[in-house]
Write a protein that holds these residues in place. Sequence first.
Motif, PDB file in Angstrom:
ATOM      1  N   LEU A  95     110.706 -23.412 -38.187  1.00 19.11           N
ATOM      2  CA  LEU A  95     109.682 -23.923 -37.283  1.00 19.11           C
ATOM      3  C   LEU A  95     108.437 -24.322 -38.035  1.00 19.11           C
ATOM      4  O   LEU A  95     107.713 -25.213 -37.650  1.00 19.11           O
ATOM      5  CB  LEU A  95     109.281 -22.834 -36.292  1.00 19.11           C
ATOM      6  N   SER A 121     106.479 -31.337 -28.844  1.00 19.03           N
ATOM      7  CA  SER A 121     107.174 -30.095 -28.467  1.00 19.03           C
ATOM      8  C   SER A 121     107.343 -29.207 -29.697  1.00 19.03           C
ATOM      9  O   SER A 121     107.295 -27.981 -29.595  1.00 19.03           O
ATOM     10  CB  SER A 121     108.517 -30.381 -27.791  1.00 19.03           C
ATOM     11  N   ARG A 161     105.923 -25.512 -29.825  1.00 22.33           N
ATOM     12  CA  ARG A 161     106.903 -24.446 -30.112  1.00 22.33           C
ATOM     13  C   ARG A 161     106.393 -23.553 -31.244  1.00 22.33           C
ATOM     14  O   ARG A 161     106.486 -22.329 -31.174  1.00 22.33           O
ATOM     15  CB  ARG A 161     108.236 -25.090 -30.515  1.00 22.33           C
ATOM     16  N   SER A 180     105.438 -19.677 -30.835  1.00 21.09           N
ATOM     17  CA  SER A 180     106.137 -18.676 -31.656  1.00 21.09           C
ATOM     18  C   SER A 180     105.155 -17.743 -32.359  1.00 21.09           C
ATOM     19  O   SER A 180     105.492 -16.620 -32.704  1.00 21.09           O
ATOM     20  CB  SER A 180     107.053 -19.358 -32.675  1.00 21.09           C
ATOM     21  N   GLU A 205     112.817 -24.334 -22.716  1.00 17.87           N
ATOM     22  CA  GLU A 205     113.384 -24.195 -24.074  1.00 17.87           C
ATOM     23  C   GLU A 205     112.350 -23.619 -25.042  1.00 17.87           C
ATOM     24  O   GLU A 205     112.654 -22.739 -25.845  1.00 17.87           O
ATOM     25  CB  GLU A 205     113.837 -25.570 -24.591  1.00 17.87           C
ATOM     26  N   ILE A 206     111.114 -24.128 -24.964  1.00 19.74           N
ATOM     27  CA  ILE A 206     110.058 -23.646 -25.868  1.00 19.74           C
ATOM     28  C   ILE A 206     109.816 -22.150 -25.638  1.00 19.74           C
ATOM     29  O   ILE A 206     109.637 -21.378 -26.584  1.00 19.74           O
ATOM     30  CB  ILE A 206     108.748 -24.443 -25.656  1.00 19.74           C
ATOM     31  N   VAL A 213     111.375 -19.207 -27.596  1.00 18.00           N
ATOM     32  CA  VAL A 213     111.076 -18.944 -28.996  1.00 18.00           C
ATOM     33  C   VAL A 213     110.414 -17.569 -29.200  1.00 18.00           C
ATOM     34  O   VAL A 213     110.438 -17.021 -30.285  1.00 18.00           O
ATOM     35  CB  VAL A 213     110.207 -20.086 -29.590  1.00 18.00           C
TER      36      VAL A 213
END
Length: 305
Positions: A14, A40, A44, A48, A69-70, A73
């Motif tokens: 990431l 995104s 993300r 995180s 989805e994000i 994390v």
Amino acid sequence: MSGPFVPFPSENELYSKAWAKDIFKGKVVFCTGGAGTICSGQVRALVSLGADAAIVGRREGNTRNVAAEIAKVRPGAKVIGFGCDVRDADALVAVVAETVKQLGRIDFLICGAAGNFLSTVEGLSTNAFKTVMDIDLLGSFNTVKACLPELQKTKGRVIFVSATFHYTGAALQSHVAAAKAGIDALSHSLAIELGPSGITSNIIAPGAIANTEGMDRLTARTGVPEDLQKNPARLNPLGRWGTVSEVADATIFLFSDAGRYINGVSLVVDGGNWRTSNSLANFLYPTIFLPGAGKNFDFGTLKGA
Ligand code: HXC
């Protein structure tokens, strides 16, 4: 390793391992264009590292899916997806109010919503040019206006996602280049005007980033020319395109405590690409000197060129 090619860093990463895990705990990021590949990725990475987030995209269902989805994390992360067109100032005000209702505050703003298509000037209608200006430039202005009361409370940080091709000009991108130049001027001005309120305003200017919609579109008709595949250093001193995670790293840096005194800059994340583009000598350099390139270049061939 033979030749100038440097492999991509893994897209599974990431961001760099340089960052401590919870540096953004308690912070909230608001991001337009947040369902797109680059933004995104930025969000993300921030999530995180502890942030919560609201992302805005034009397609509500898709934006909600990306938000979900994000959120995966980090356990406990709150990420909201809103359907909203940045050209609609009133809708943005409502979305900001809902963000504050659900997440409590806004510390970081990323203005990333961008319209883009390739077109000659001849093929552009007045409305087409205006559409891109409205999404990119007016949309950025609308977003800043909507978030400003919240940013004033938190002494927030603003990042505009711009580009580099307007530094030199770019064929088929006159409309987007004009909009990005406007965004740069907007950011520089806000840096001066809002600095006394403790708000910083900066630009991240990605160069060509691999595996994004923009790059796919750019190469859709032609593919990546064979000589650039063999020798990417013809265009980029680091010998490869950038990655989404490298844009995310720059974002983390600017929003982190380490970036607290940085205001009014354009942080170019392009491997040095744009600096090579305006000189014949720079363009020829990789062809002549780098390993695997043509040997024994005869300078005589330039005579009379
Ligand atoms: C010429 C075009 C066109 C095209 C649309 N128009 N596409 N003109 N060539 N390919 C014209 C239309 O004919 C119309 O003009 C006007 O633009 C508005 O079109 P609409 O469809 O009504 O507008 P709208 O749906 O609001 O927006 C269209 C859009 C948007 C701007 C193309 O859908 C969009 O941006 N989609 C892509 C989003 C995206 O990928 N963003 C990431 C950008 S990446 P007339 O005169 O007919 O009314 C990036 C990094 C740089 O920016 C990458 C480098 C390449």
